[in-house]
Design a protein around this motif. Structure first.
Motif, PDB file in Angstrom:
ATOM      1  N   GLU A  61       2.952  -5.931 -18.834  1.00 54.54           N
ATOM      2  CA  GLU A  61       3.498  -4.580 -18.807  1.00 54.54           C
ATOM      3  C   GLU A  61       4.744  -4.587 -17.952  1.00 54.54           C
ATOM      4  O   GLU A  61       4.765  -5.154 -16.867  1.00 54.54           O
ATOM      5  N   CYS A  63       8.485  -2.057 -16.990  1.00 51.74           N
ATOM      6  CA  CYS A  63       8.827  -0.662 -16.761  1.00 51.74           C
ATOM      7  C   CYS A  63      10.320  -0.547 -16.485  1.00 51.74           C
ATOM      8  O   CYS A  63      10.892  -1.393 -15.781  1.00 51.74           O
ATOM      9  N   THR A  73      -1.427  -6.104 -16.625  1.00 48.89           N
ATOM     10  CA  THR A  73      -1.983  -4.834 -16.178  1.00 48.89           C
ATOM     11  C   THR A  73      -3.123  -4.438 -17.113  1.00 48.89           C
ATOM     12  O   THR A  73      -2.994  -4.553 -18.326  1.00 48.89           O
ATOM     13  N   ARG A  75      -5.429  -1.999 -19.126  1.00 51.14           N
ATOM     14  CA  ARG A  75      -5.398  -0.680 -19.767  1.00 51.14           C
ATOM     15  C   ARG A  75      -6.445  -0.651 -20.871  1.00 51.14           C
ATOM     16  O   ARG A  75      -6.767  -1.679 -21.469  1.00 51.14           O
ATOM     17  N   ARG A 101      -1.390   1.553 -24.605  1.00 57.91           N
ATOM     18  CA  ARG A 101      -0.832   1.135 -23.312  1.00 57.91           C
ATOM     19  C   ARG A 101       0.379   2.002 -22.973  1.00 57.91           C
ATOM     20  O   ARG A 101       0.540   2.480 -21.849  1.00 57.91           O
ATOM     21  N   CYS A 102       1.247   2.206 -23.948  1.00 56.28           N
ATOM     22  CA  CYS A 102       2.453   3.016 -23.756  1.00 56.28           C
ATOM     23  C   CYS A 102       2.100   4.448 -23.350  1.00 56.28           C
ATOM     24  O   CYS A 102       2.681   4.994 -22.405  1.00 56.28           O
ATOM     25  N   HIS A 105       0.800   4.481 -19.815  1.00 57.31           N
ATOM     26  CA  HIS A 105       1.897   4.137 -18.898  1.00 57.31           C
ATOM     27  C   HIS A 105       2.776   5.369 -18.638  1.00 57.31           C
ATOM     28  O   HIS A 105       3.082   5.685 -17.484  1.00 57.31           O
ATOM     29  N   TYR A 115       3.032   1.193 -13.033  1.00 57.44           N
ATOM     30  CA  TYR A 115       2.009   0.189 -13.345  1.00 57.44           C
ATOM     31  C   TYR A 115       1.657  -0.665 -12.141  1.00 57.44           C
ATOM     32  O   TYR A 115       0.528  -1.126 -12.012  1.00 57.44           O
TER      33      TYR A 115
END
Length: 140
Positions: A61, A63, A73, A75, A101-102, A105, A115
Protein backbone atom coordinates in the motif's frame (compact mmCIF):
# COMPACT_ATOMS: atom_id res chain seq x y z
CA UNK A 1 -14.75 17.32 -7.67
CA UNK A 2 -12.95 18.10 -10.91
CA UNK A 3 -9.95 19.50 -8.98
CA UNK A 4 -9.74 16.38 -6.81
CA UNK A 5 -9.78 14.12 -9.86
CA UNK A 6 -7.20 16.29 -11.66
CA UNK A 7 -4.90 16.25 -8.62
CA UNK A 8 -5.28 12.49 -8.22
CA UNK A 9 -4.50 11.87 -11.90
CA UNK A 10 -1.54 14.29 -11.86
CA UNK A 11 -0.06 12.34 -8.94
CA UNK A 12 -0.84 9.01 -10.65
CA UNK A 13 -2.99 7.92 -7.73
CA UNK A 14 -6.07 5.72 -7.59
CA UNK A 15 -7.83 7.67 -4.85
CA UNK A 16 -7.66 11.02 -3.10
CA UNK A 17 -9.37 12.45 -0.04
CA UNK A 18 -10.06 16.18 0.09
CA UNK A 19 -8.21 16.65 3.37
CA UNK A 20 -5.01 15.35 1.74
CA UNK A 21 -4.89 18.56 -0.27
CA UNK A 22 -5.92 20.89 2.54
CA UNK A 23 -9.67 20.96 1.85
CA UNK A 24 -11.65 20.43 5.07
CA UNK A 25 -14.35 18.43 3.32
CA UNK A 26 -15.49 14.84 3.89
CA UNK A 27 -15.21 13.66 0.30
CA UNK A 28 -12.99 11.33 -1.66
CA UNK A 29 -12.60 10.41 -5.31
CA UNK A 30 -11.40 7.16 -6.83
CA UNK A 31 -10.46 5.61 -10.15
CA UNK A 32 -9.37 2.19 -9.02
CA UNK A 33 -9.43 -1.35 -10.41
CA UNK A 34 -10.50 -4.38 -8.43
CA UNK A 35 -8.62 -7.68 -8.54
CA UNK A 36 -10.42 -8.68 -11.76
CA UNK A 37 -9.20 -5.42 -13.38
CA UNK A 38 -12.70 -3.93 -13.44
CA UNK A 39 -12.42 -0.14 -13.26
CA UNK A 40 -14.34 1.71 -10.53
CA UNK A 41 -14.68 5.46 -11.00
CA UNK A 42 -16.53 7.82 -8.70
CA UNK A 43 -16.71 9.92 -5.59
CA UNK A 44 -18.40 9.80 -2.19
CA UNK A 45 -19.46 12.80 -0.12
CA UNK A 46 -19.81 12.32 3.65
CA UNK A 47 -18.85 8.64 3.40
CA UNK A 48 -19.36 6.07 6.12
CA UNK A 49 -17.48 2.79 6.08
CA UNK A 50 -20.41 0.54 6.96
CA UNK A 51 -18.92 -2.90 6.38
CA UNK A 52 -15.56 -4.60 6.19
CA UNK A 53 -15.35 -8.34 6.07
CA UNK A 54 -13.91 -11.31 4.29
CA UNK A 55 -10.28 -12.26 4.41
CA UNK A 56 -7.66 -9.94 5.84
CA UNK A 57 -4.98 -9.55 3.19
CA UNK A 58 -1.57 -7.96 3.67
CA UNK A 59 -0.69 -6.19 0.47
CA UNK A 60 1.53 -3.37 -0.70
CA UNK A 61 0.00 0.00 0.00
CA UNK A 62 1.27 3.43 -0.94
CA UNK A 63 -0.11 6.91 -0.48
CA UNK A 64 0.13 10.30 -2.10
CA UNK A 65 0.81 11.64 1.42
CA UNK A 66 4.00 9.51 1.59
CA UNK A 67 5.18 9.69 -2.04
CA UNK A 68 7.36 6.87 -3.27
CA UNK A 69 6.94 4.70 -0.16
CA UNK A 70 4.88 1.60 0.43
CA UNK A 71 4.46 -1.12 3.03
CA UNK A 72 2.56 -4.36 3.44
CA UNK A 73 -0.67 -3.25 5.10
CA UNK A 74 -3.50 -5.47 6.31
CA UNK A 75 -6.97 -4.71 4.96
CA UNK A 76 -10.19 -6.64 4.53
CA UNK A 77 -10.85 -7.86 0.99
CA UNK A 78 -14.45 -6.58 1.04
CA UNK A 79 -15.71 -3.12 2.01
CA UNK A 80 -18.93 -1.16 1.70
CA UNK A 81 -19.10 2.64 1.85
CA UNK A 82 -22.32 4.64 1.97
CA UNK A 83 -22.62 8.35 1.34
CA UNK A 84 -23.85 10.79 -1.25
CA UNK A 85 -22.98 12.08 -4.69
CA UNK A 86 -22.09 15.73 -5.16
CA UNK A 87 -25.74 16.32 -6.18
CA UNK A 88 -27.02 14.78 -2.93
CA UNK A 89 -28.12 11.39 -4.24
CA UNK A 90 -27.50 8.46 -1.84
CA UNK A 91 -24.78 6.09 -3.02
CA UNK A 92 -23.55 2.71 -1.80
CA UNK A 93 -20.19 1.50 -3.08
CA UNK A 94 -19.16 -2.15 -2.73
CA UNK A 95 -15.50 -3.00 -3.20
CA UNK A 96 -13.55 -6.23 -3.34
CA UNK A 97 -9.84 -6.90 -3.52
CA UNK A 98 -7.71 -3.89 -4.41
CA UNK A 99 -10.77 -1.65 -4.72
CA UNK A 100 -11.83 -2.59 -1.16
CA UNK A 101 -8.32 -1.58 -0.05
CA UNK A 102 -8.76 1.76 -1.84
CA UNK A 103 -12.12 2.47 -0.16
CA UNK A 104 -10.74 1.69 3.31
CA UNK A 105 -7.60 3.74 2.62
CA UNK A 106 -9.50 6.87 1.53
CA UNK A 107 -12.02 6.58 4.37
CA UNK A 108 -9.09 6.35 6.80
CA UNK A 109 -7.82 9.71 5.52
CA UNK A 110 -11.13 11.35 6.36
CA UNK A 111 -10.83 9.88 9.85
CA UNK A 112 -7.35 11.44 10.23
CA UNK A 113 -5.33 8.28 9.60
CA UNK A 114 -2.81 7.15 7.02
CA UNK A 115 -1.81 3.58 6.22
CA UNK A 116 1.33 3.94 8.36
CA UNK A 117 -0.97 4.19 11.40
CA UNK A 118 -2.10 0.61 10.72
CA UNK A 119 1.43 -0.78 10.78
CA UNK A 120 3.14 -2.15 13.86
CA UNK A 121 6.54 -3.37 14.86
CA UNK A 122 9.23 -3.85 12.23
CA UNK A 123 7.06 -2.74 9.28
CA UNK A 124 6.17 0.52 11.01
CA UNK A 125 9.77 1.25 12.05
CA UNK A 126 11.05 0.52 8.55
CA UNK A 127 8.51 2.82 6.91
CA UNK A 128 9.28 5.63 9.38
CA UNK A 129 13.03 5.31 8.63
CA UNK A 130 12.28 5.53 4.91
CA UNK A 131 10.04 8.57 5.45
CA UNK A 132 12.74 10.32 7.48
CA UNK A 133 15.22 9.79 4.61
CA UNK A 134 12.78 10.79 1.85
CA UNK A 135 13.70 13.93 -0.11
CA UNK A 136 10.33 15.50 0.73
CA UNK A 137 10.76 15.01 4.50
CA UNK A 138 11.11 18.18 6.54
CA UNK A 139 12.52 17.61 10.03
CA UNK A 140 10.44 19.14 12.82
Amino acid sequence: MDDLFATMYAARGVGLAANQVGEPLRVFVYDCPDDEDVRHLGHVVNPRLVETDGVVVRGPEGCLSLPGLEAGTERYDHAVVEGFTVTGEPVTVHGTGFFARCLQHEWDHLEGRIYADRLTGRRHRRLMRQANRAPWHRPS
